[in-house]
Design an enzyme around this catalytic site. Structure first.
Site, PDB file in Angstrom:
ATOM      1  N   HIS A  59       0.965  -1.273   0.021  1.00 21.98           N
ATOM      2  CA  HIS A  59       0.211   0.070   0.056  1.00 21.98           C
ATOM      3  C   HIS A  59       0.813   1.124   0.039  1.00 21.98           C
ATOM      4  O   HIS A  59       0.553   2.221  -0.658  1.00 21.98           O
ATOM      5  CB  HIS A  59      -0.962  -0.141   1.059  1.00 21.98           C
ATOM      6  CG  HIS A  59      -1.966   1.283   1.460  1.00 21.98           C
ATOM      7  ND1 HIS A  59      -1.395   2.104   2.344  1.00 21.98           N
ATOM      8  CD2 HIS A  59      -2.763   1.626   0.739  1.00 21.98           C
ATOM      9  CE1 HIS A  59      -2.323   3.178   2.338  1.00 21.98           C
ATOM     10  NE2 HIS A  59      -3.297   2.977   1.287  1.00 21.98           N
ATOM     11  N   GLU A  62       2.071   1.818  -3.616  1.00 23.91           N
ATOM     12  CA  GLU A  62       1.211   2.282  -4.410  1.00 23.91           C
ATOM     13  C   GLU A  62       1.113   3.910  -4.076  1.00 23.91           C
ATOM     14  O   GLU A  62       0.903   4.634  -5.114  1.00 23.91           O
ATOM     15  CB  GLU A  62      -0.190   1.792  -4.205  1.00 23.91           C
ATOM     16  CG  GLU A  62      -1.439   2.216  -5.036  1.00 23.91           C
ATOM     17  CD  GLU A  62      -2.565   2.574  -4.106  1.00 23.91           C
ATOM     18  OE1 GLU A  62      -3.205   3.651  -3.733  1.00 23.91           O
ATOM     19  OE2 GLU A  62      -2.930   1.548  -3.291  1.00 23.91           O
ATOM     20  N   HIS A  63       1.254   4.351  -2.800  1.00 23.55           N
ATOM     21  CA  HIS A  63       1.143   5.831  -2.745  1.00 23.55           C
ATOM     22  C   HIS A  63       2.496   6.425  -3.265  1.00 23.55           C
ATOM     23  O   HIS A  63       2.313   7.441  -3.885  1.00 23.55           O
ATOM     24  CB  HIS A  63       1.286   5.908  -1.253  1.00 23.55           C
ATOM     25  CG  HIS A  63      -0.157   6.215  -0.418  1.00 23.55           C
ATOM     26  ND1 HIS A  63      -0.620   7.227   0.310  1.00 23.55           N
ATOM     27  CD2 HIS A  63      -1.065   4.993  -0.614  1.00 23.55           C
ATOM     28  CE1 HIS A  63      -1.609   6.884   0.501  1.00 23.55           C
ATOM     29  NE2 HIS A  63      -2.203   5.420   0.253  1.00 23.55           N
ATOM     30  N   GLU A 139      -3.573   7.828   7.807  1.00 25.06           N
ATOM     31  CA  GLU A 139      -4.712   6.839   7.220  1.00 25.06           C
ATOM     32  C   GLU A 139      -4.580   5.842   8.250  1.00 25.06           C
ATOM     33  O   GLU A 139      -5.837   5.438   8.374  1.00 25.06           O
ATOM     34  CB  GLU A 139      -4.248   6.323   5.838  1.00 25.06           C
ATOM     35  CG  GLU A 139      -5.094   5.778   5.197  1.00 25.06           C
ATOM     36  CD  GLU A 139      -4.934   5.284   3.602  1.00 25.06           C
ATOM     37  OE1 GLU A 139      -5.660   4.645   3.027  1.00 25.06           O
ATOM     38  OE2 GLU A 139      -3.831   5.587   3.346  1.00 25.06           O
TER      39      GLU A 139
END
Length: 432
Positions: A59, A62-63, A139
């Site tokens: 993740h 991906e950022h 997040e």
């Protein structure tokens, strides 16, 4: 397998799959008369391929690729896509990572080039990584502060404790904090390796053009794909968190089947009958008849080799125990053959959602990519519908018995202290 035959409008029920020399697969789903195109580039690897020390890296990666790639800055990437009327996004799951572009019909060339840069040529700047760790940390904190996010994480941990499927996709601040530009770059090479990539386009797309672009942009991709993960085991357990909330948030999970199991569609129908809509058994019994919950839904979540049958509900704390009892009772009732009319309604709902989903070019591109990753081919929707129609009341009853015979459950309850005993109630009832 013979090539799919075209329809009168030139489209095909089943898109063709091509394989480049380096193993990248390409799927083309042209739709006559469309003015837009959707591109989905999917890597068949995600969070369940991480070890504990790299939890959340997929993740985070991906950022990071959006912070700069192929000589473009983060701002350049989004501005050049939006200047052409397009949109770009990405998502990380347990078993795959996808990059999506929606554009006007002449936007495929640019979209393919941008995504290829993201996947193969990200800048991985150290200062950007430090900032993005802060963003992902926020997040993670936001998910912890959101009850209907946190309760699902707790249930997932209870179901697959000590395994990659039991860890949150976001990871932890400690695990993402350990990533460096070099180690994250090495993870990118493994995660987005050529053999795990599928380039899928639907809408206003020409097959020859897509193949040319795929060869240009992804024909040079390399790397050895990560090996398949160890099979997951549903262990079950209870996770409860007392918190001052207006409602209790409850997730109840039972071990089910995976995508490759012959009863995959049986499971989908089981969830539909149990709590898939307003006519479902749980909605009618728990909400309409007893008033135990405003929101209650059943669902199935499937992975390559395993899956879960789940129920989510928001209810008053004093109603949580009764809700758990009602849920177990309704699941147990499905061990008896369901009436023909009820099964027919569930089949119509499931087929309706599948076919309605195909009215979106992006959904078609994503669906085809997922099918190629799982089955090596794109599936004919009519054949899928036929598999749904072939499910019998006896198969539903048999699958229910198969699920309950394992005598395992994973339960998460988040909310007022009075609601927490619902977890033990459900687990004890399932264990018999």
């Amino acid at each position: 397998m013979s090539a799919p035959s075209p329809k009168p409008d030139g489209s095909r029920a089943t898109p063709r799959v091509h394989t480049l020399a380096n193993g990248v697969r390409v799927v083309c789903d042209p739709l006559s008369g469309w003015q837009t195109v959707a591109l989905s580039v999917v890597a068949g690897r995600g969070a369940r391929f991480e070890d504990e020390g790299r939890s959340g890296w997929s993740h985070l990666l991906e950022h990071m690729v959006f912070k700069g790639a192929g000589g473009r800055s983060a701002r350049d990437i989004v501005e050049v896509i939006e200047a052409g009327g397009g949109h770009i996004n990405a998502a990380t799951g347990y078993e795959r990572t996808s990059f999506q572009v929606r554009a006007l019909k002449d936007g495929l060339d640019l979209g393919s080039a941008i995504v290829a840069d993201l996947v193969q040529r990200p800048a991985m700047d150290a200062a950007d990584l430090a900032r993005e760790k802060q963003v992902v940390g926020q997040e993670i904190a936001e998910a912890a502060d959101t009850p209907d996010d946190l309760v699902f994480e707790l249930a997932q941990e209870a179901a697959f404790g000590g395994q990659p499927l039991g860890r949150p996709i976001l990871g932890t601040t400690t695990s993402i904090g350990a990533a460096t530009p070099q180690t994250l770059g090495a993870w990118r090479q493994a995660l987005y390796a050529a053999p795990s990539l599928v380039v899928s386009a639907a809408g206003a797309v020409d097959e020859d053009e897509l193949l040319r672009l795929a060869e240009r942009d992804f024909g040079g991709a390399d790397g050895a794909a990560l090996p398949p993960p160890v099979d997951a085991a549903f262990v079950g357990g209870v996770r409860t968190v007392a918190k001052r909330l207006e409602q209790a948030n409850v997730v109840l999970l039972l071990p089910a089947v995976g995508v490759h199991d012959p009863d995959y569609f049986t499971l989908r129908l089981l969830a539909e009958i149990l709590g898939g809509g307003m006519a479902s058994r749980l909605f009618q019994e728990a909400r309409e008849k007893r008033g135990l919950a405003y929101a209650i839904d059943a669902y199935s979540e499937t992975y390559a080799e395993t899956g879960v049958l789940g129920v989510f509900a928001g209810c008053a704390a004093e109603d949580a125990v009764e809700l758990a009892e009602v849920t177990v009772g309704e699941i147990a009732n499905l061990a008896e053959p369901v009436p023909a009319a009820e099964l027919a309604r569930a089949k119509a709902q499931l087929k309706g959602s599948m076919f309605m989903g195909r009215e979106s070019a992006l959904a078609r591109a994503e669906q085809a990519a997922g099918q190629v990753l799982l089955f090596g081919e794109a599936l004919d929707p009519e054949q899928v519908a036929a598999e749904v129609d072939a499910v019998t009341p006896q198969r539903l009853a048999s699958l229910t018995a198969r699920i309950l015979d394992q005598k395992k459950a994973a339960v998460a309850v988040l909310g007022p202290k009075a609601a927490l005993k619902a977890a033990e109630t459900f687990q004890r009832a399932v264990a018999g």
